[in-house]
Design a protein around this motif. Structure first.
Motif, PDB file in Angstrom:
ATOM      1  N   UNK A  82       0.764  -1.302  -0.416  1.00  0.00           N
ATOM      2  CA  UNK A  82       0.028  -0.209  -0.005  1.00  0.00           C
ATOM      3  C   UNK A  82       1.114   1.440  -0.612  1.00  0.00           C
ATOM      4  N   UNK A  83       1.792   1.267   0.758  1.00  0.00           N
ATOM      5  CA  UNK A  83       3.277   2.274   1.160  1.00  0.00           C
ATOM      6  C   UNK A  83       3.383   2.890  -0.843  1.00  0.00           C
ATOM      7  N   UNK A  84       3.836   1.907  -1.069  1.00  0.00           N
ATOM      8  CA  UNK A  84       4.729   1.946  -2.760  1.00  0.00           C
ATOM      9  C   UNK A  84       3.127   2.106  -3.756  1.00  0.00           C
ATOM     10  N   UNK A  85       1.814   1.764  -3.634  1.00  0.00           N
ATOM     11  CA  UNK A  85       0.929   1.589  -4.286  1.00  0.00           C
ATOM     12  C   UNK A  85       1.199   1.052  -5.538  1.00  0.00           C
ATOM     13  N   UNK A  86       1.359  -0.220  -4.908  1.00  0.00           N
ATOM     14  CA  UNK A  86       1.446  -1.644  -6.188  1.00  0.00           C
ATOM     15  C   UNK A  86       1.023  -2.846  -6.961  1.00  0.00           C
ATOM     16  N   UNK A  87       0.351  -2.698  -7.758  1.00  0.00           N
ATOM     17  CA  UNK A  87      -0.641  -2.946  -8.412  1.00  0.00           C
ATOM     18  C   UNK A  87       0.019  -3.961  -9.966  1.00  0.00           C
ATOM     19  N   UNK A  88      -1.014  -4.687  -9.647  1.00  0.00           N
ATOM     20  CA  UNK A  88      -0.941  -6.238 -10.521  1.00  0.00           C
ATOM     21  C   UNK A  88       0.139  -6.696 -10.397  1.00  0.00           C
ATOM     22  N   UNK A  89       0.616  -6.906  -9.009  1.00  0.00           N
ATOM     23  CA  UNK A  89       1.766  -7.614  -8.209  1.00  0.00           C
ATOM     24  C   UNK A  89       1.766  -8.885  -8.846  1.00  0.00           C
ATOM     25  N   UNK A  90       3.163  -9.740  -8.905  1.00  0.00           N
ATOM     26  CA  UNK A  90       3.640 -11.044  -9.174  1.00  0.00           C
ATOM     27  C   UNK A  90       4.089 -11.212  -7.334  1.00  0.00           C
ATOM     28  N   UNK A  91       3.584 -11.988  -6.302  1.00  0.00           N
ATOM     29  CA  UNK A  91       4.276 -12.018  -5.280  1.00  0.00           C
ATOM     30  C   UNK A  91       4.910 -13.454  -5.303  1.00  0.00           C
ATOM     31  N   UNK A  92       5.959 -13.814  -5.244  1.00  0.00           N
ATOM     32  CA  UNK A  92       6.916 -14.930  -5.217  1.00  0.00           C
ATOM     33  C   UNK A  92       7.660 -15.033  -3.684  1.00  0.00           C
TER      34      UNK A  92
END
Length: 276
Positions: A82-92
């Motif tokens: 949320x702090x970086x406003x990440x979207x469409x993220x691939x979580x590894x």
């Protein structure tokens, strides 16, 4: 150092390099975001934005005495996203980080998550119970607790030079650099966080989290993983995921993202590109 402060006042250190589609990496116990160096550099050079954080009590994050459980781990990851406003993220996620990914995606991810990857991951449940007979006996984790509380430095060297990377196998060629880097990362963190984290990674049941993950998920596991045995983890996980793909690596150890980074990176990239 770049940090985000959580709702309970913990500073979480993170790396945020490059631009393009974001990939967020979640490290294992008792390490830090540094454990992903080979992946961060590879995907950075492939044009992705790479993000990795140090779990609370680990690496450069606050050595708090509280919150060393999967619910807090997942919430901390959400704070970074949320702090970086990440979207469409691939979580590894690797090992404990795989559990963190499962809980984060199931409970916090929402429409920000595009796909997930679990590498040598602890879900669905590591601990041996009547309902989970293939799990690891509690005595093994009690040994981890004893080593962490009473002789952390030599114990960490023993783990890194033995089962973690498969260096205890006949014919293995141990890398002192890899062993010492594992030890360095571990000793950066707090003993209390590492001690409590053992229960978090071994006793948390992720069954319902896995069932709730609706995005495409790649499960990668070495069949010679001595830390998270495949029969009690990946082979069950794949039956619980609505959209899972299992890739097994014959002879690969728990730390295969380091020992076989070239193979793992290539397969990760292929999955990301093919999944869209």
């Amino acid at each position: 150092m770049p940090t985000v402060t959580t709702a309970d006042g913990v500073e979480i250190f993170y790396k945020d390099w490059g631009s393009g589609r974001p990939i967020m990496f979640h490290h294992g116990w008792p390490l830090s975001s540094d454990d992903w160096d080979a992946q961060l550099m590879f995907f950075l050079q492939e044009g992705y934005r790479v993000v990795a954080h140090d779990r609370r009590g680990h690496g450069r994050s606050t050595q708090t005495s509280d919150g060393h459980d999967m619910d807090h781990y997942a919430a901390d990851a959400a704070a970074v996203v949320e702090h970086l406003d990440l979207r469409d993220v691939i979580h590894v996620g690797h090992s404990t980080g795989g559990g963190e990914v499962a809980r984060y995606v199931a409970r916090h991810g929402g429409d920000r998550v595009a796909m997930a990857v679990l590498i040598g991951a602890v879900p669905p449940l590591m601990l041996k119970t009547d309902a989970n007979p293939a799990g690891t006996p509690i005595e093994v984790f009690d040994g981890f607790r004893d080593g962490t509380a009473n002789r952390r430095s030599p114990f960490f060297l023993d783990v890194a030079s033995g089962p973690f990377y498969g260096y205890n196998r006949p014919g293995a060629e141990p890398s002192q650099g890899v062993i010492l880097n594992w030890w360095r990362q571990g000793m950066m963190g707090g003993a209390a966080a590492h001690y409590d984290g053992i229960a978090a990674f071994s006793e948390t049941d992720f069954t319902e989290d896995l069932r709730a993950i609706t995005v495409p998920t790649l499960v990668m596991h070495g069949d010679d993983d001595q830390v998270v045995p495949i029969a009690a983890s990946a082979e069950i996980t794949i039956t619980l995921l609505p959209h899972g793909t299992l890739k097994i690596y014959p002879g690969y150890p728990h730390g295969m993202a380091t020992t076989h980074a070239d193979v793992i990176n290539a397969d990760l990239l292929e999955f990301i590109r093919a999944t869209g």
